[in-house]
Enzyme design. Structure first.
Site, PDB file in Angstrom:
ATOM      1  CB  THR A   1     -38.262 -22.662  42.222  1.00  0.00           C
ATOM      2  OG1 THR A   1     -39.156 -22.033  41.358  1.00  0.00           O
ATOM      3  CG2 THR A   1     -38.799 -22.540  43.614  1.00  0.00           C
TER       4      THR A   1
ATOM      5  CB  SER B   1     -37.358 -24.765  45.706  1.00  0.00           C
ATOM      6  OG  SER B   1     -37.240 -24.983  44.330  1.00  0.00           O
TER       7      SER B   1
ATOM      8  CE1 TYR C   1     -43.496 -26.101  45.916  1.00  0.00           C
ATOM      9  CE2 TYR C   1     -42.037 -25.494  44.109  1.00  0.00           C
ATOM     10  CZ  TYR C   1     -42.254 -26.163  45.290  1.00  0.00           C
ATOM     11  OH  TYR C   1     -41.236 -26.888  45.873  1.00  0.00           O
TER      12      TYR C   1
ATOM     13  CE  LYS D   1     -41.256 -25.182  48.839  1.00  0.00           C
ATOM     14  NZ  LYS D   1     -41.517 -25.879  50.107  1.00  0.00           N
TER      15      LYS D   1
HETATM   16  P1  NAD Z   1     -43.996 -34.956  48.766  1.00  0.00           P
HETATM   17  O1  NAD Z   1     -45.308 -34.488  48.256  1.00  0.00           O
HETATM   18  O2  NAD Z   1     -43.559 -36.323  48.414  1.00  0.00           O
HETATM   19  O3  NAD Z   1     -43.964 -34.817  50.368  1.00  0.00           O
HETATM   20  C1  NAD Z   1     -44.668 -33.817  51.057  1.00  0.00           C
HETATM   21  C2  NAD Z   1     -45.520 -34.491  52.126  1.00  0.00           C
HETATM   22  O4  NAD Z   1     -46.215 -33.484  52.861  1.00  0.00           O
HETATM   23  C3  NAD Z   1     -46.574 -35.429  51.541  1.00  0.00           C
HETATM   24  O5  NAD Z   1     -46.444 -36.697  52.155  1.00  0.00           O
HETATM   25  C4  NAD Z   1     -47.917 -34.781  51.892  1.00  0.00           C
HETATM   26  O6  NAD Z   1     -48.911 -35.723  52.144  1.00  0.00           O
HETATM   27  C5  NAD Z   1     -47.542 -33.938  53.110  1.00  0.00           C
HETATM   28  N1  NAD Z   1     -48.355 -32.736  53.330  1.00  0.00           N
HETATM   29  C6  NAD Z   1     -48.647 -31.750  52.441  1.00  0.00           C
HETATM   30  N2  NAD Z   1     -49.396 -30.800  53.013  1.00  0.00           N
HETATM   31  C7  NAD Z   1     -49.582 -31.187  54.314  1.00  0.00           C
HETATM   32  C8  NAD Z   1     -50.284 -30.622  55.422  1.00  0.00           C
HETATM   33  N3  NAD Z   1     -50.977 -29.484  55.317  1.00  0.00           N
HETATM   34  N4  NAD Z   1     -50.273 -31.290  56.591  1.00  0.00           N
HETATM   35  C9  NAD Z   1     -49.605 -32.463  56.711  1.00  0.00           C
HETATM   36  N5  NAD Z   1     -48.932 -33.048  55.705  1.00  0.00           N
HETATM   37  C10 NAD Z   1     -48.922 -32.407  54.515  1.00  0.00           C
HETATM   38  O7  NAD Z   1     -42.913 -33.867  48.324  1.00  0.00           O
HETATM   39  P2  NAD Z   1     -41.314 -33.945  48.359  1.00  0.00           P
HETATM   40  O8  NAD Z   1     -40.817 -34.050  46.963  1.00  0.00           O
HETATM   41  O9  NAD Z   1     -40.851 -34.908  49.380  1.00  0.00           O
HETATM   42  O10 NAD Z   1     -41.012 -32.460  48.827  1.00  0.00           O
HETATM   43  C11 NAD Z   1     -40.802 -32.144  50.182  1.00  0.00           C
HETATM   44  C12 NAD Z   1     -40.557 -30.644  50.320  1.00  0.00           C
HETATM   45  O11 NAD Z   1     -39.461 -30.269  49.498  1.00  0.00           O
HETATM   46  C13 NAD Z   1     -41.737 -29.781  49.871  1.00  0.00           C
HETATM   47  O12 NAD Z   1     -41.805 -28.667  50.734  1.00  0.00           O
HETATM   48  C14 NAD Z   1     -41.330 -29.364  48.475  1.00  0.00           C
HETATM   49  O13 NAD Z   1     -41.930 -28.135  48.115  1.00  0.00           O
HETATM   50  C15 NAD Z   1     -39.833 -29.204  48.640  1.00  0.00           C
HETATM   51  N6  NAD Z   1     -39.096 -29.322  47.372  1.00  0.00           N
HETATM   52  C16 NAD Z   1     -39.239 -30.443  46.600  1.00  0.00           C
HETATM   53  C17 NAD Z   1     -38.565 -30.538  45.386  1.00  0.00           C
HETATM   54  C18 NAD Z   1     -38.739 -31.746  44.489  1.00  0.00           C
HETATM   55  O14 NAD Z   1     -38.395 -31.643  43.300  1.00  0.00           O
HETATM   56  N7  NAD Z   1     -39.234 -32.879  44.984  1.00  0.00           N
HETATM   57  C19 NAD Z   1     -37.712 -29.507  44.991  1.00  0.00           C
HETATM   58  C20 NAD Z   1     -37.552 -28.399  45.816  1.00  0.00           C
HETATM   59  C21 NAD Z   1     -38.250 -28.324  47.022  1.00  0.00           C
HETATM   60  N1  UFG Z   2     -38.864 -32.297  31.128  1.00  0.00           N
HETATM   61  C1  UFG Z   2     -39.128 -32.866  29.895  1.00  0.00           C
HETATM   62  N2  UFG Z   2     -40.166 -33.766  29.824  1.00  0.00           N
HETATM   63  C2  UFG Z   2     -40.927 -34.101  30.898  1.00  0.00           C
HETATM   64  C3  UFG Z   2     -40.638 -33.509  32.165  1.00  0.00           C
HETATM   65  C4  UFG Z   2     -39.594 -32.601  32.226  1.00  0.00           C
HETATM   66  O1  UFG Z   2     -38.471 -32.577  28.908  1.00  0.00           O
HETATM   67  O2  UFG Z   2     -41.854 -34.902  30.748  1.00  0.00           O
HETATM   68  C5  UFG Z   2     -37.750 -31.357  31.211  1.00  0.00           C
HETATM   69  C6  UFG Z   2     -38.208 -29.978  31.674  1.00  0.00           C
HETATM   70  O3  UFG Z   2     -38.639 -29.218  30.573  1.00  0.00           O
HETATM   71  C7  UFG Z   2     -36.910 -29.455  32.321  1.00  0.00           C
HETATM   72  C8  UFG Z   2     -36.253 -30.716  32.903  1.00  0.00           C
HETATM   73  O4  UFG Z   2     -36.843 -31.805  32.197  1.00  0.00           O
HETATM   74  O5  UFG Z   2     -36.098 -28.948  31.330  1.00  0.00           O
HETATM   75  C9  UFG Z   2     -36.489 -30.883  34.397  1.00  0.00           C
HETATM   76  O6  UFG Z   2     -37.890 -30.781  34.641  1.00  0.00           O
HETATM   77  P1  UFG Z   2     -38.556 -31.209  36.023  1.00  0.00           P
HETATM   78  O7  UFG Z   2     -40.024 -30.976  35.881  1.00  0.00           O
HETATM   79  O8  UFG Z   2     -38.107 -32.558  36.415  1.00  0.00           O
HETATM   80  O9  UFG Z   2     -37.909 -30.194  37.073  1.00  0.00           O
HETATM   81  P2  UFG Z   2     -37.966 -28.615  37.158  1.00  0.00           P
HETATM   82  O10 UFG Z   2     -36.564 -28.139  37.149  1.00  0.00           O
HETATM   83  O11 UFG Z   2     -38.871 -28.041  36.154  1.00  0.00           O
HETATM   84  O12 UFG Z   2     -38.659 -28.375  38.574  1.00  0.00           O
HETATM   85  C10 UFG Z   2     -38.339 -29.162  39.744  1.00  0.00           C
HETATM   86  C11 UFG Z   2     -39.571 -29.198  40.634  1.00  0.00           C
HETATM   87  C12 UFG Z   2     -39.861 -27.841  41.200  1.00  0.00           C
HETATM   88  C13 UFG Z   2     -38.651 -27.299  41.871  1.00  0.00           C
HETATM   89  C14 UFG Z   2     -37.478 -27.304  40.940  1.00  0.00           C
HETATM   90  C15 UFG Z   2     -36.226 -26.872  41.652  1.00  0.00           C
HETATM   91  O13 UFG Z   2     -40.691 -29.667  39.902  1.00  0.00           O
HETATM   92  O14 UFG Z   2     -40.869 -27.951  42.158  1.00  0.00           O
HETATM   93  O15 UFG Z   2     -37.262 -28.618  40.419  1.00  0.00           O
HETATM   94  O16 UFG Z   2     -36.017 -27.630  42.792  1.00  0.00           O
HETATM   95  F1  UFG Z   2     -38.894 -26.018  42.271  1.00  0.00           F
END
Ligand code: NAD
Ligand code: UFG
Length: 350
Positions: A130, A128, A153, A157
Protein backbone atom coordinates in the site's frame (compact mmCIF):
# COMPACT_ATOMS: atom_id res chain seq x y z
CA UNK A 1 16.64 -24.87 23.06
CA UNK A 2 16.26 -22.62 20.04
CA UNK A 3 16.62 -18.87 20.00
CA UNK A 4 13.63 -17.09 21.50
CA UNK A 5 11.52 -15.04 19.08
CA UNK A 6 8.73 -12.67 20.10
CA UNK A 7 5.85 -12.66 17.64
CA UNK A 8 3.51 -9.73 18.29
CA UNK A 9 0.04 -10.31 16.87
CA UNK A 10 1.02 -13.98 16.68
CA UNK A 11 -2.51 -15.37 17.05
CA UNK A 12 -3.60 -13.34 14.01
CA UNK A 13 -3.73 -14.50 10.41
CA UNK A 14 -0.16 -14.04 9.16
CA UNK A 15 1.39 -14.25 12.64
CA UNK A 16 -0.02 -17.71 13.37
CA UNK A 17 1.30 -19.12 10.10
CA UNK A 18 4.68 -17.54 10.84
CA UNK A 19 4.84 -19.05 14.34
CA UNK A 20 4.52 -22.47 12.70
CA UNK A 21 7.37 -21.74 10.28
CA UNK A 22 9.54 -20.42 13.14
CA UNK A 23 8.94 -23.57 15.18
CA UNK A 24 9.70 -25.74 12.14
CA UNK A 25 13.04 -23.91 11.85
CA UNK A 26 13.93 -24.62 15.48
CA UNK A 27 13.05 -21.29 17.10
CA UNK A 28 11.19 -20.96 20.40
CA UNK A 29 8.26 -18.58 20.08
CA UNK A 30 6.39 -16.25 22.43
CA UNK A 31 3.24 -14.52 21.28
CA UNK A 32 1.89 -11.21 22.56
CA UNK A 33 -1.64 -10.51 21.38
CA UNK A 34 -4.54 -8.54 22.86
CA UNK A 35 -7.02 -10.75 20.94
CA UNK A 36 -8.68 -7.67 19.42
CA UNK A 37 -8.76 -9.47 16.06
CA UNK A 38 -8.05 -13.11 16.86
CA UNK A 39 -9.11 -15.87 19.21
CA UNK A 40 -7.04 -17.86 21.72
CA UNK A 41 -8.04 -21.19 20.11
CA UNK A 42 -5.58 -20.41 17.32
CA UNK A 43 -2.71 -20.99 19.74
CA UNK A 44 -4.09 -24.49 20.45
CA UNK A 45 -4.40 -25.07 16.72
CA UNK A 46 -0.74 -24.17 16.27
CA UNK A 47 0.09 -26.77 18.92
CA UNK A 48 -1.98 -29.36 17.06
CA UNK A 49 -0.02 -28.67 13.88
CA UNK A 50 3.50 -28.49 15.30
CA UNK A 51 3.22 -30.55 18.49
CA UNK A 52 4.45 -27.57 20.49
CA UNK A 53 2.37 -24.86 22.08
CA UNK A 54 3.91 -21.41 21.79
CA UNK A 55 4.02 -19.31 24.94
CA UNK A 56 1.17 -16.82 24.87
CA UNK A 57 0.69 -13.56 26.75
CA UNK A 58 -2.49 -11.58 26.37
CA UNK A 59 -2.02 -7.84 26.72
CA UNK A 60 -2.22 -4.67 24.73
CA UNK A 61 1.11 -3.39 23.45
CA UNK A 62 -0.01 0.19 23.90
CA UNK A 63 0.02 -0.53 27.66
CA UNK A 64 3.62 0.44 28.23
CA UNK A 65 4.15 -0.95 31.77
CA UNK A 66 2.96 -4.39 30.62
CA UNK A 67 5.39 -4.34 27.69
CA UNK A 68 8.31 -3.17 29.83
CA UNK A 69 7.58 -5.84 32.40
CA UNK A 70 7.40 -8.45 29.62
CA UNK A 71 10.86 -7.53 28.34
CA UNK A 72 12.26 -7.64 31.88
CA UNK A 73 11.00 -11.20 32.23
CA UNK A 74 12.34 -12.16 28.80
CA UNK A 75 15.81 -10.64 28.63
CA UNK A 76 16.92 -13.30 26.15
CA UNK A 77 14.68 -12.47 23.18
CA UNK A 78 16.84 -12.67 20.07
CA UNK A 79 14.35 -11.31 17.57
CA UNK A 80 10.94 -9.72 17.24
CA UNK A 81 8.48 -10.11 14.38
CA UNK A 82 6.00 -7.29 14.76
CA UNK A 83 2.59 -8.09 13.23
CA UNK A 84 0.34 -6.49 15.86
CA UNK A 85 -1.65 -3.70 14.24
CA UNK A 86 -5.13 -2.76 13.13
CA UNK A 87 -5.50 -3.40 9.40
CA UNK A 88 -8.95 -2.46 8.06
CA UNK A 89 -8.55 0.32 5.51
CA UNK A 90 -12.19 1.52 5.71
CA UNK A 91 -12.21 1.56 9.51
CA UNK A 92 -9.02 3.62 9.47
CA UNK A 93 -10.78 6.31 7.42
CA UNK A 94 -13.71 6.30 9.85
CA UNK A 95 -11.52 6.27 12.98
CA UNK A 96 -8.02 7.49 12.07
CA UNK A 97 -6.91 8.16 15.65
CA UNK A 98 -7.55 4.53 16.58
CA UNK A 99 -5.12 3.54 13.81
CA UNK A 100 -2.44 6.12 14.56
CA UNK A 101 -2.65 5.30 18.26
CA UNK A 102 -2.63 1.53 18.01
CA UNK A 103 -0.18 1.06 15.14
CA UNK A 104 2.32 3.78 16.01
CA UNK A 105 2.26 3.80 19.80
CA UNK A 106 2.71 0.03 19.95
CA UNK A 107 5.67 0.28 17.56
CA UNK A 108 7.34 3.11 19.48
CA UNK A 109 6.96 1.35 22.82
CA UNK A 110 8.29 -1.84 21.26
CA UNK A 111 11.38 -0.09 19.89
CA UNK A 112 12.01 1.64 23.22
CA UNK A 113 11.80 -1.66 25.07
CA UNK A 114 14.05 -3.35 22.50
CA UNK A 115 16.59 -0.54 22.81
CA UNK A 116 16.87 -1.08 26.54
CA UNK A 117 17.61 -4.81 26.15
CA UNK A 118 21.26 -5.72 26.66
CA UNK A 119 21.42 -8.10 23.69
CA UNK A 120 19.69 -5.79 21.15
CA UNK A 121 17.08 -8.03 19.50
CA UNK A 122 16.54 -7.83 15.72
CA UNK A 123 13.27 -6.61 14.20
CA UNK A 124 11.15 -7.82 11.27
CA UNK A 125 8.21 -5.52 10.53
CA UNK A 126 4.94 -6.08 8.61
CA UNK A 127 4.70 -3.42 5.96
CA UNK A 128 2.53 -3.35 2.87
CA UNK A 129 2.55 -2.66 -0.86
CA UNK A 130 0.00 0.00 0.00
CA UNK A 131 3.03 2.33 0.47
CA UNK A 132 3.40 2.42 -3.36
CA UNK A 133 -0.18 3.60 -4.07
CA UNK A 134 -0.65 3.25 -7.86
CA UNK A 135 2.95 2.77 -9.03
CA UNK A 136 4.08 4.50 -12.23
CA UNK A 137 5.96 1.38 -13.34
CA UNK A 138 5.04 -2.29 -13.04
CA UNK A 139 6.24 -4.59 -11.67
CA UNK A 140 7.04 -2.29 -8.78
CA UNK A 141 10.51 -2.42 -7.21
CA UNK A 142 11.54 -1.31 -3.72
CA UNK A 143 13.13 1.77 -5.33
CA UNK A 144 9.74 3.10 -6.49
CA UNK A 145 8.73 6.27 -4.68
CA UNK A 146 6.47 5.95 -1.67
CA UNK A 147 3.28 7.74 -2.69
CA UNK A 148 0.89 9.86 -0.66
CA UNK A 149 -1.02 7.34 1.48
CA UNK A 150 -4.60 6.61 0.40
CA UNK A 151 -5.79 5.93 3.98
CA UNK A 152 -4.73 6.47 7.59
CA UNK A 153 -3.94 2.73 7.72
CA UNK A 154 -1.57 3.07 4.76
CA UNK A 155 -0.06 6.13 6.37
CA UNK A 156 0.71 4.18 9.56
CA UNK A 157 2.77 1.76 7.44
CA UNK A 158 4.70 4.62 5.81
CA UNK A 159 5.32 6.37 9.12
CA UNK A 160 6.26 3.07 10.77
CA UNK A 161 8.89 2.41 8.11
CA UNK A 162 10.30 5.91 8.71
CA UNK A 163 10.35 5.40 12.48
CA UNK A 164 12.13 2.07 12.04
CA UNK A 165 14.59 3.59 9.57
CA UNK A 166 15.57 6.43 11.91
CA UNK A 167 15.68 4.21 14.96
CA UNK A 168 17.70 1.46 13.25
CA UNK A 169 20.40 3.99 12.36
CA UNK A 170 20.51 5.56 15.81
CA UNK A 171 19.90 2.59 18.12
CA UNK A 172 21.53 -0.13 16.06
CA UNK A 173 18.37 -2.28 16.14
CA UNK A 174 18.89 -4.08 12.82
CA UNK A 175 15.54 -4.23 11.03
CA UNK A 176 13.83 -5.53 7.92
CA UNK A 177 10.47 -4.23 6.68
CA UNK A 178 8.58 -6.68 4.49
CA UNK A 179 6.13 -5.13 2.06
CA UNK A 180 3.41 -7.72 1.57
CA UNK A 181 1.32 -7.75 -1.56
CA UNK A 182 -2.03 -9.58 -1.09
CA UNK A 183 -1.74 -12.47 1.39
CA UNK A 184 -4.44 -15.14 0.97
CA UNK A 185 -4.92 -18.87 1.54
CA UNK A 186 -4.53 -20.98 4.65
CA UNK A 187 -2.30 -23.63 6.19
CA UNK A 188 -2.41 -26.96 4.33
CA UNK A 189 -3.80 -28.65 7.48
CA UNK A 190 -6.85 -26.35 7.30
CA UNK A 191 -6.52 -25.97 11.07
CA UNK A 192 -5.73 -22.26 10.90
CA UNK A 193 -6.49 -19.52 8.41
CA UNK A 194 -7.91 -16.04 8.11
CA UNK A 195 -10.64 -15.12 10.62
CA UNK A 196 -12.34 -12.01 9.33
CA UNK A 197 -14.56 -10.49 11.99
CA UNK A 198 -17.88 -9.27 10.61
CA UNK A 199 -18.36 -8.70 6.88
CA UNK A 200 -15.03 -9.29 5.13
CA UNK A 201 -13.44 -6.39 3.28
CA UNK A 202 -11.03 -8.53 1.33
CA UNK A 203 -11.75 -10.45 -1.83
CA UNK A 204 -10.89 -14.03 -0.93
CA UNK A 205 -12.71 -14.28 2.43
CA UNK A 206 -15.71 -12.75 0.68
CA UNK A 207 -15.46 -15.35 -2.07
CA UNK A 208 -15.28 -18.28 0.36
CA UNK A 209 -18.06 -16.91 2.60
CA UNK A 210 -20.30 -16.47 -0.45
CA UNK A 211 -19.52 -19.98 -1.64
CA UNK A 212 -20.33 -21.47 1.78
CA UNK A 213 -23.63 -19.56 1.90
CA UNK A 214 -22.77 -17.01 4.59
CA UNK A 215 -23.06 -14.16 2.07
CA UNK A 216 -25.54 -14.02 -0.72
CA UNK A 217 -23.48 -12.53 -3.50
CA UNK A 218 -19.96 -11.32 -4.16
CA UNK A 219 -19.77 -7.79 -5.51
CA UNK A 220 -16.98 -7.19 -8.02
CA UNK A 221 -16.00 -3.57 -7.64
CA UNK A 222 -15.59 -2.02 -11.08
CA UNK A 223 -15.36 -3.41 -14.62
CA UNK A 224 -14.05 -0.31 -16.36
CA UNK A 225 -10.41 -0.27 -15.22
CA UNK A 226 -7.60 -0.05 -17.73
CA UNK A 227 -6.84 -3.78 -17.48
CA UNK A 228 -7.45 -6.64 -19.96
CA UNK A 229 -10.82 -7.64 -18.42
CA UNK A 230 -11.63 -4.29 -16.78
CA UNK A 231 -11.19 -5.51 -13.17
CA UNK A 232 -8.36 -4.62 -10.76
CA UNK A 233 -5.14 -6.61 -10.72
CA UNK A 234 -3.31 -7.75 -7.56
CA UNK A 235 -0.34 -9.93 -6.69
CA UNK A 236 -1.86 -12.62 -4.45
CA UNK A 237 0.62 -14.52 -2.29
CA UNK A 238 0.06 -17.67 -0.24
CA UNK A 239 0.26 -16.92 3.48
CA UNK A 240 2.63 -19.88 4.03
CA UNK A 241 5.09 -18.52 1.44
CA UNK A 242 4.85 -15.20 3.23
CA UNK A 243 5.42 -16.85 6.62
CA UNK A 244 8.55 -18.59 5.31
CA UNK A 245 9.95 -15.26 4.15
CA UNK A 246 9.78 -13.92 7.72
CA UNK A 247 11.98 -16.74 8.96
CA UNK A 248 14.51 -16.11 6.18
CA UNK A 249 14.53 -12.36 6.92
CA UNK A 250 14.99 -12.99 10.63
CA UNK A 251 17.85 -15.41 9.98
CA UNK A 252 19.53 -12.80 7.79
CA UNK A 253 19.45 -10.35 10.69
CA UNK A 254 20.54 -12.89 13.30
CA UNK A 255 23.50 -13.87 11.10
CA UNK A 256 24.25 -10.15 10.66
CA UNK A 257 24.14 -10.45 6.90
CA UNK A 258 22.08 -7.30 6.45
CA UNK A 259 23.84 -4.62 4.40
CA UNK A 260 22.13 -1.61 5.97
CA UNK A 261 20.53 -1.12 9.40
CA UNK A 262 17.05 -1.16 7.83
CA UNK A 263 16.37 -3.19 4.71
CA UNK A 264 13.10 -3.34 2.76
CA UNK A 265 11.83 -6.22 0.60
CA UNK A 266 8.75 -6.79 -1.54
CA UNK A 267 6.96 -10.07 -0.86
CA UNK A 268 4.76 -11.18 -3.73
CA UNK A 269 4.80 -13.78 -6.47
CA UNK A 270 5.59 -11.29 -9.23
CA UNK A 271 2.39 -12.19 -11.11
CA UNK A 272 -0.79 -10.13 -11.14
CA UNK A 273 -4.29 -11.59 -11.42
CA UNK A 274 -7.53 -9.76 -12.04
CA UNK A 275 -10.58 -10.14 -9.81
CA UNK A 276 -12.26 -12.22 -12.54
CA UNK A 277 -9.20 -14.47 -12.83
CA UNK A 278 -9.29 -14.97 -9.05
CA UNK A 279 -12.96 -15.98 -9.25
CA UNK A 280 -12.23 -18.36 -12.14
CA UNK A 281 -9.39 -19.96 -10.17
CA UNK A 282 -11.70 -20.45 -7.17
CA UNK A 283 -14.45 -22.03 -9.29
CA UNK A 284 -12.00 -24.27 -11.14
CA UNK A 285 -10.17 -25.58 -8.07
CA UNK A 286 -13.23 -26.08 -5.86
CA UNK A 287 -15.91 -26.95 -8.41
CA UNK A 288 -18.20 -24.43 -6.70
CA UNK A 289 -20.06 -21.91 -8.85
CA UNK A 290 -19.92 -18.45 -7.32
CA UNK A 291 -22.81 -16.00 -7.28
CA UNK A 292 -21.28 -12.64 -8.21
CA UNK A 293 -22.20 -9.38 -9.91
CA UNK A 294 -20.46 -6.19 -10.96
CA UNK A 295 -21.02 -2.90 -9.16
CA UNK A 296 -19.25 0.46 -9.33
CA UNK A 297 -15.65 1.00 -8.31
CA UNK A 298 -14.72 0.87 -4.62
CA UNK A 299 -13.32 4.28 -3.61
CA UNK A 300 -9.58 4.24 -3.01
CA UNK A 301 -8.83 1.04 -4.96
CA UNK A 302 -5.54 0.93 -6.82
CA UNK A 303 -6.07 -0.18 -10.44
CA UNK A 304 -3.19 -2.62 -10.74
CA UNK A 305 -0.15 -3.58 -8.72
CA UNK A 306 2.25 -6.50 -8.72
CA UNK A 307 5.72 -6.96 -7.31
CA UNK A 308 9.18 -7.09 -8.70
CA UNK A 309 10.51 -9.75 -6.34
CA UNK A 310 14.10 -9.80 -7.65
CA UNK A 311 15.55 -8.31 -4.47
CA UNK A 312 13.90 -10.86 -2.17
CA UNK A 313 14.74 -13.69 -4.61
CA UNK A 314 18.43 -12.82 -4.88
CA UNK A 315 19.21 -11.27 -1.49
CA UNK A 316 17.03 -13.38 0.79
CA UNK A 317 17.21 -16.47 -1.40
CA UNK A 318 13.42 -16.71 -1.02
CA UNK A 319 10.82 -17.25 -3.72
CA UNK A 320 7.07 -17.74 -3.50
CA UNK A 321 6.26 -21.32 -4.53
CA UNK A 322 2.50 -21.68 -4.36
CA UNK A 323 0.20 -20.65 -7.19
CA UNK A 324 -3.24 -19.04 -7.21
CA UNK A 325 -5.13 -22.36 -7.45
CA UNK A 326 -3.43 -23.69 -4.30
CA UNK A 327 -4.17 -20.42 -2.52
CA UNK A 328 -7.87 -20.79 -3.38
CA UNK A 329 -7.99 -24.49 -2.52
CA UNK A 330 -6.51 -23.94 0.95
CA UNK A 331 -8.72 -20.90 1.65
CA UNK A 332 -11.73 -23.05 0.74
CA UNK A 333 -10.64 -26.02 2.90
CA UNK A 334 -10.32 -23.62 5.86
CA UNK A 335 -13.72 -22.03 5.21
CA UNK A 336 -15.32 -25.50 5.10
CA UNK A 337 -13.60 -26.46 8.36
CA UNK A 338 -14.89 -23.31 10.03
CA UNK A 339 -18.39 -24.04 8.79
CA UNK A 340 -18.05 -27.52 10.28
CA UNK A 341 -17.28 -25.87 13.65
CA UNK A 342 -13.56 -26.62 13.89
CA UNK A 343 -13.03 -23.77 16.31
CA UNK A 344 -14.94 -23.72 19.55
CA UNK A 345 -15.23 -20.02 19.80
CA UNK A 346 -16.64 -18.65 16.60
CA UNK A 347 -18.75 -16.00 18.28
CA UNK A 348 -16.52 -13.21 17.05
CA UNK A 349 -16.58 -14.59 13.53
CA UNK A 350 -20.30 -14.26 12.90
P1 NAD B 1 -4.61 -9.86 12.02
O1 NAD B 1 -5.58 -8.84 12.48
O2 NAD B 1 -5.12 -11.22 11.73
O3 NAD B 1 -3.42 -10.00 13.09
C1 NAD B 1 -2.98 -8.92 13.87
C2 NAD B 1 -3.01 -9.35 15.34
O4 NAD B 1 -2.53 -8.28 16.14
C3 NAD B 1 -4.41 -9.69 15.83
O5 NAD B 1 -4.40 -10.98 16.40
C4 NAD B 1 -4.73 -8.62 16.88
O6 NAD B 1 -5.52 -9.11 17.92
C5 NAD B 1 -3.33 -8.20 17.32
N1 NAD B 1 -3.20 -6.82 17.81
C6 NAD B 1 -3.62 -5.68 17.20
N2 NAD B 1 -3.30 -4.61 17.95
C7 NAD B 1 -2.66 -5.08 19.06
C8 NAD B 1 -2.09 -4.46 20.21
N3 NAD B 1 -2.14 -3.14 20.40
N4 NAD B 1 -1.53 -5.25 21.15
C9 NAD B 1 -1.49 -6.60 20.99
N5 NAD B 1 -2.01 -7.24 19.93
C10 NAD B 1 -2.59 -6.48 18.97
O7 NAD B 1 -3.84 -9.24 10.76
P2 NAD B 1 -2.89 -9.96 9.70
O8 NAD B 1 -3.60 -10.04 8.40
O9 NAD B 1 -2.27 -11.17 10.27
O10 NAD B 1 -1.80 -8.81 9.54
C11 NAD B 1 -0.61 -8.82 10.28
C12 NAD B 1 0.21 -7.58 9.93
O11 NAD B 1 0.45 -7.55 8.53
C13 NAD B 1 -0.48 -6.26 10.27
O12 NAD B 1 0.51 -5.36 10.72
C14 NAD B 1 -1.05 -5.83 8.94
O13 NAD B 1 -1.19 -4.42 8.87
C15 NAD B 1 0.03 -6.31 7.99
N6 NAD B 1 -0.45 -6.51 6.62
C16 NAD B 1 -1.51 -7.35 6.38
C17 NAD B 1 -1.99 -7.52 5.09
C18 NAD B 1 -3.18 -8.40 4.80
O14 NAD B 1 -3.76 -8.26 3.72
N7 NAD B 1 -3.57 -9.30 5.70
C19 NAD B 1 -1.35 -6.87 4.03
C20 NAD B 1 -0.25 -6.06 4.29
C21 NAD B 1 0.20 -5.90 5.60
N1 UFG C 1 -12.79 -6.79 -4.36
C1 UFG C 1 -14.03 -7.01 -4.93
N2 UFG C 1 -15.05 -7.40 -4.10
C2 UFG C 1 -14.89 -7.56 -2.76
C3 UFG C 1 -13.61 -7.34 -2.18
C4 UFG C 1 -12.58 -6.94 -3.03
O1 UFG C 1 -14.21 -6.86 -6.13
O2 UFG C 1 -15.87 -7.89 -2.08
C5 UFG C 1 -11.70 -6.40 -5.24
C6 UFG C 1 -11.12 -5.04 -4.86
O3 UFG C 1 -11.85 -4.01 -5.47
C7 UFG C 1 -9.68 -5.19 -5.40
C8 UFG C 1 -9.37 -6.68 -5.21
O4 UFG C 1 -10.64 -7.32 -5.09
O5 UFG C 1 -9.69 -4.90 -6.74
C9 UFG C 1 -8.53 -6.96 -3.97
O6 UFG C 1 -9.17 -6.35 -2.85
P1 UFG C 1 -8.77 -6.68 -1.35
O7 UFG C 1 -9.67 -5.87 -0.48
O8 UFG C 1 -8.75 -8.14 -1.13
O9 UFG C 1 -7.26 -6.19 -1.24
P2 UFG C 1 -6.62 -4.75 -1.44
O10 UFG C 1 -5.60 -4.88 -2.50
O11 UFG C 1 -7.65 -3.72 -1.62
O12 UFG C 1 -5.96 -4.47 -0.01
C10 UFG C 1 -5.25 -5.49 0.73
C11 UFG C 1 -5.39 -5.17 2.21
C12 UFG C 1 -4.65 -3.92 2.55
C13 UFG C 1 -3.24 -4.01 2.09
C14 UFG C 1 -3.18 -4.34 0.63
C15 UFG C 1 -1.76 -4.56 0.18
O13 UFG C 1 -6.76 -5.04 2.56
O14 UFG C 1 -4.63 -3.76 3.94
O15 UFG C 1 -3.92 -5.54 0.36
O16 UFG C 1 -1.13 -5.51 0.98
F1 UFG C 1 -2.61 -2.82 2.30
Amino acid sequence: MGKKILVTGGSGYIGSHTVIELQKSGFDTIIIDNLSNSIPEIVDQIARITGKKPLFEKFDMTARPALEEFFKRHADIAGVIHFAACKAVGESVADPLKYYHNNLVSLIYLLECMRSQKNQPKLVFSSSCTVYGQPDQLPVTEKAPVKQAMSPYGNTKQISEEIIDDSARQTGIASISLRYFNPIGAHESALIGELPIGVPNNLVPFITQTAIGKREQLTVFGNDYNTPDGTCIRDYIHVCDLARAHVVALQRLLEEKNETPHEVFNLGTGTGYSVLEAIQSFEKTTGVKLNWAFSGRRPGDVEKVWADTTLANLTLGWKAEKGLDEMMATAWAWEKNMAAGILNNLNKNK
